[in-house]
Design an enzyme around this catalytic site. Structure first.
Site, mmCIF file in Angstrom:
data_model
loop_
_atom_site.group_PDB
_atom_site.id
_atom_site.type_symbol
_atom_site.label_atom_id
_atom_site.label_comp_id
_atom_site.label_asym_id
_atom_site.label_seq_id
_atom_site.Cartn_x
_atom_site.Cartn_y
_atom_site.Cartn_z
ATOM 1 N N LYS A 11 37.962 49.069 34.409
ATOM 2 C CA LYS A 11 37.775 47.644 34.711
ATOM 3 C C LYS A 11 36.574 47.052 33.956
ATOM 4 C CE LYS A 11 39.966 47.981 39.298
ATOM 5 N NZ LYS A 11 39.823 47.695 40.754
ATOM 6 N N TYR A 51 48.408 42.005 39.950
ATOM 7 C CA TYR A 51 47.915 42.138 41.322
ATOM 8 C C TYR A 51 48.706 41.259 42.306
ATOM 9 C CZ TYR A 51 43.869 45.118 40.280
ATOM 10 O OH TYR A 51 43.047 46.171 39.937
ATOM 11 N N PHE A 59 40.672 38.142 48.949
ATOM 12 C CA PHE A 59 39.898 38.482 47.747
ATOM 13 C C PHE A 59 40.681 38.263 46.453
ATOM 14 C CE2 PHE A 59 41.669 42.570 49.342
ATOM 15 C CZ PHE A 59 42.402 42.986 48.222
ATOM 16 N N ARG A 87 43.667 59.461 42.003
ATOM 17 C CA ARG A 87 43.001 58.741 43.097
ATOM 18 C C ARG A 87 41.864 59.585 43.691
ATOM 19 N NH1 ARG A 87 45.306 53.871 44.287
ATOM 20 N NH2 ARG A 87 44.520 53.811 46.409
ATOM 21 N N ARG A 104 33.980 56.260 41.353
ATOM 22 C CA ARG A 104 33.455 55.097 42.073
ATOM 23 C C ARG A 104 32.093 55.383 42.707
ATOM 24 N NH1 ARG A 104 39.419 53.262 44.216
ATOM 25 N NH2 ARG A 104 39.833 51.671 42.645
ATOM 26 N N HIS A 117 41.082 51.316 38.226
ATOM 27 C CA HIS A 117 42.316 51.150 39.009
ATOM 28 C C HIS A 117 43.186 52.377 38.783
ATOM 29 C CE1 HIS A 117 46.255 49.668 40.345
ATOM 30 N NE2 HIS A 117 46.722 50.226 39.234
ATOM 31 N N GLU A 128 53.985 49.800 36.833
ATOM 32 C CA GLU A 128 52.728 49.402 36.183
ATOM 33 C C GLU A 128 52.668 49.914 34.742
ATOM 34 O OE1 GLU A 128 50.154 49.231 40.345
ATOM 35 O OE2 GLU A 128 49.535 50.629 38.774
#
Ligand code: RTP
Ligand code: MG
Length: 140
Positions: A11, A51, A59, A87, A104, A117, A128
């Protein structure tokens, strides 16, 4: 366990801080292979469509603005159980809850500017990947 592919996005908060290589090392050290990769500037329409599932969430507008605030790196990651594995490597959405050693935990700035992501299921991974990549761009 099956070999899977998943869609990953580095990102804008991470590209801005020149963290692409450090994040890629986490994926590779975690057993995933980067089988496609390109750096792009998303348009507002692309971010809104990508998204779309979050359109009604409070948000949503902030998220779209953030995702177009700078370049992103779109990737396809491949490996055993790649969707769940990715993940795990990313860690929890909110960095305050992310485990030690995850992307993260180490790099995210906030619950929104959380550096990466990753697709959340086989169906969304396929959608995706097809949204951003042509078959000819995927070399396993
Ligand atoms: P991602 O889709 O980006 O892999 O992240 P995720 O599954 O862990 O999180 P998700 O619930 O799908 O949310 C998508 C992205 O929206 C931003 N977000 N902001 N301000 C907030 O409360 C909030 N909650 C989520 C994050 O950038 C999150 O990754
Ligand atoms: Mg998600």
């Amino acid at each position: 366990m099956a070999v899977e592919r998943t869609l990953s996005i580095i990102k804008p908060d991470a590209t801005r801080r020149n963290l692409t290589g450090k994040i890629n090392a986490k994926f590779e050290d975690g057993g995933l292979r980067i089988v496609a990769q390109k750096r792009v500037q998303l348009s507002k329409a692309q971010a809104e469509q990508f998204y779309g599932v979050h359109r009604e969430r409070p948000f949503f507008n902030d998220l779209v603005s953030f995702m177009i605030s700078g370049p992103v790196v779109l990737q396809v990651l491949e490996g055993e159980n790649a969707i769940a594995r990715n993940r795990e490597i990313m860690g929890a959405t909110n960095p305050a809850n992310a485990a030690e050693g995850t992307i993260r935990k180490e790099f995210a700035e906030s619950i929104e500017a959380n550096s990466v992501h990753g697709s959340d299921a086989p169906e969304t991974a396929a959608q995706e990947i097809a949204f951003f990549f042509a078959g000819i761009e995927l070399v396993g």
